[in-house]
Design an enzyme around this catalytic site. Structure first.
Site, mmCIF file in Angstrom:
data_model
loop_
_atom_site.group_PDB
_atom_site.id
_atom_site.type_symbol
_atom_site.label_atom_id
_atom_site.label_comp_id
_atom_site.label_asym_id
_atom_site.label_seq_id
_atom_site.Cartn_x
_atom_site.Cartn_y
_atom_site.Cartn_z
ATOM 1 N N ASP A 13 0.826 -1.203 0.000
ATOM 2 C CA ASP A 13 0.000 0.000 0.000
ATOM 3 C C ASP A 13 0.865 1.260 0.000
ATOM 4 O O ASP A 13 1.937 1.291 0.607
ATOM 5 C CB ASP A 13 -0.902 -0.005 1.237
ATOM 6 C CG ASP A 13 -2.059 0.967 1.127
ATOM 7 O OD1 ASP A 13 -2.304 1.491 0.019
ATOM 8 O OD2 ASP A 13 -2.715 1.211 2.150
ATOM 9 N N GLY A 14 0.361 2.294 -0.688
ATOM 10 C CA GLY A 14 1.020 3.595 -0.640
ATOM 11 C C GLY A 14 1.663 4.055 -1.929
ATOM 12 O O GLY A 14 2.299 5.114 -1.970
ATOM 13 N N ARG A 17 0.030 7.454 -3.068
ATOM 14 C CA ARG A 17 0.387 8.559 -2.178
ATOM 15 C C ARG A 17 1.857 8.941 -2.322
ATOM 16 O O ARG A 17 2.225 10.117 -2.239
ATOM 17 C CB ARG A 17 0.063 8.183 -0.725
ATOM 18 C CG ARG A 17 -1.408 8.327 -0.382
ATOM 19 C CD ARG A 17 -1.700 7.778 0.995
ATOM 20 N NE ARG A 17 -1.674 6.318 1.004
ATOM 21 C CZ ARG A 17 -1.445 5.595 2.096
ATOM 22 N NH1 ARG A 17 -1.188 6.192 3.246
ATOM 23 N NH2 ARG A 17 -1.467 4.277 2.034
ATOM 24 N N ARG A 26 -0.352 9.045 -10.015
ATOM 25 C CA ARG A 26 -0.372 7.847 -9.180
ATOM 26 C C ARG A 26 0.251 6.648 -9.894
ATOM 27 O O ARG A 26 0.864 5.778 -9.273
ATOM 28 C CB ARG A 26 -1.813 7.513 -8.781
ATOM 29 C CG ARG A 26 -2.423 8.477 -7.787
ATOM 30 C CD ARG A 26 -3.909 8.173 -7.576
ATOM 31 N NE ARG A 26 -4.140 6.810 -7.158
ATOM 32 C CZ ARG A 26 -4.094 6.391 -5.873
ATOM 33 N NH1 ARG A 26 -3.826 7.247 -4.916
ATOM 34 N NH2 ARG A 26 -4.331 5.125 -5.574
ATOM 35 N N SER A 58 -6.879 -6.231 -5.927
ATOM 36 C CA SER A 58 -8.024 -6.828 -5.241
ATOM 37 C C SER A 58 -9.266 -6.789 -6.120
ATOM 38 O O SER A 58 -9.326 -6.052 -7.113
ATOM 39 C CB SER A 58 -8.297 -6.088 -3.930
ATOM 40 O OG SER A 58 -8.930 -4.849 -4.179
ATOM 41 N N ASN A 61 -10.439 -3.306 -6.499
ATOM 42 C CA ASN A 61 -9.647 -2.307 -7.225
ATOM 43 C C ASN A 61 -10.207 -1.945 -8.591
ATOM 44 O O ASN A 61 -9.802 -0.944 -9.190
ATOM 45 C CB ASN A 61 -8.201 -2.801 -7.390
ATOM 46 C CG ASN A 61 -7.390 -2.723 -6.115
ATOM 47 O OD1 ASN A 61 -6.401 -3.422 -5.953
ATOM 48 N ND2 ASN A 61 -7.819 -1.886 -5.173
ATOM 49 N N ARG A 64 -11.364 1.654 -9.171
ATOM 50 C CA ARG A 64 -10.426 2.770 -9.304
ATOM 51 C C ARG A 64 -10.532 3.389 -10.695
ATOM 52 O O ARG A 64 -11.110 2.792 -11.611
ATOM 53 C CB ARG A 64 -8.993 2.293 -9.042
ATOM 54 C CG ARG A 64 -8.745 1.878 -7.595
ATOM 55 C CD ARG A 64 -7.281 1.622 -7.340
ATOM 56 N NE ARG A 64 -7.030 1.311 -5.935
ATOM 57 C CZ ARG A 64 -5.817 1.204 -5.404
ATOM 58 N NH1 ARG A 64 -4.741 1.373 -6.157
ATOM 59 N NH2 ARG A 64 -5.684 0.927 -4.115
ATOM 60 N N SER A 187 -8.038 -5.505 4.742
ATOM 61 C CA SER A 187 -8.659 -5.181 3.452
ATOM 62 C C SER A 187 -9.015 -6.395 2.603
ATOM 63 O O SER A 187 -8.633 -6.477 1.427
ATOM 64 C CB SER A 187 -7.763 -4.221 2.666
ATOM 65 O OG SER A 187 -7.641 -2.990 3.347
#
Length: 235
Positions: A13-14, A17, A26, A58, A61, A64, A187
């Site tokens: 994750d991340g 960000r 991203r 996942s 996802n 998104r 998650s």
């Protein structure tokens, strides 16, 4: 003190960000995150970890932005094409769990080819969870069991029997779950399999999670006393 975990699972994750903090799309973060996977696989193999499972995509996802999903699919395809030789030479056996029928046929073909090409390797099993969800895994396991036992009352189904139909039936449950990026939840990842896994959460974003960070996670794991519901052992 625990020994090195036999099976490590990671929620990567991340990425987004990390990129946004640098005023980049991203998608750049996803590419950066993917680039570091090989070093971590090699580190795990060197340490004696036998199974490494990465949560790549996942079932949730798909919601998104289309561009981000497309990039993730492209990165997966590129990884299989570019890293297959390196993986094979390093003795890595690749497995993919999840509903791969949701992917484009080209990606499905590459997955099948990579799995077949590395099937004889035995240094470490790298499992990529793609279009995977823990709830999906449990449901498909029940359905698979019922398909083989159409006239059997489901009340006779045991935990041990159902576990044989999970997508991870060929490997031990994770000893250690690592989640990067600061969130503290699993998650929908390996819900059944993580019943007694040790959970390690770090604020480090995935593109910055390197071998040194993984070593810190292993050091933390070494301090855990795994009881599996039993009374703590006196020391």
């Amino acid at each position: 003190m625990n020994s090195i975990p036999q099976h490590i699972a990671i929620i990567m994750d991340g990425n987004g960000r990390w990129a946004q903090k640098r005023h980049m799309p991203r998608t750049v973060g996803h590419a950066k995150g993917a680039a570091g996977v090989r070093d971590l696989v090699e580190f795990c193999a060197h340490k004696g970890v036998k199974y490494l499972t990465l949560f790549a995509f996942s079932t949730e996802n798909w919601s998104r932005p289309e561009e981000e999903v497309s990039t993730l699919m492209s990165l997966f395809l590129q990884y299989l094409e570019k890293e297959l030789r390196n993986l094979s030479q390093a003795g890595v056996r690749l497995q993919v769990i999840g509903d791969v029928t949701g992917f484009a046929q080209e990606l499905q073909d590459r997955i099948a080819e990579a799995v077949e090409a590395t099937a004889g390797n035995d240094v470490i099993v790298l499992t990529v969870a793609a279009n995977y969800g823990g709830q999906w895994d449990i449901v498909q396991a029940v359905q698979s069991w019922q398909a083989l036992h159409p006239h059997t009352d489901a009340r006779s189904l045991t935990q041990e029997q159902l576990a044989q139909f999970l997508s991870t039936a060929h490997m031990p449950d994770p000893d250690l779950l690592i989640r990067t990026g600061g969130e503290q939840r699993i998650s929908n990842f390996l819900l059944w399999q993580l019943a007694y896994g040790e959970l390690y959460f770090t604020d480090v974003l995935w593109p910055e999670f390197d071998a040194a960070q993984l070593a810190l996670a292993l050091e933390w794991y070494g301090t855990r006393q795994r009881r599996f519901g039993r009374v703590a052992t006196e020391t």
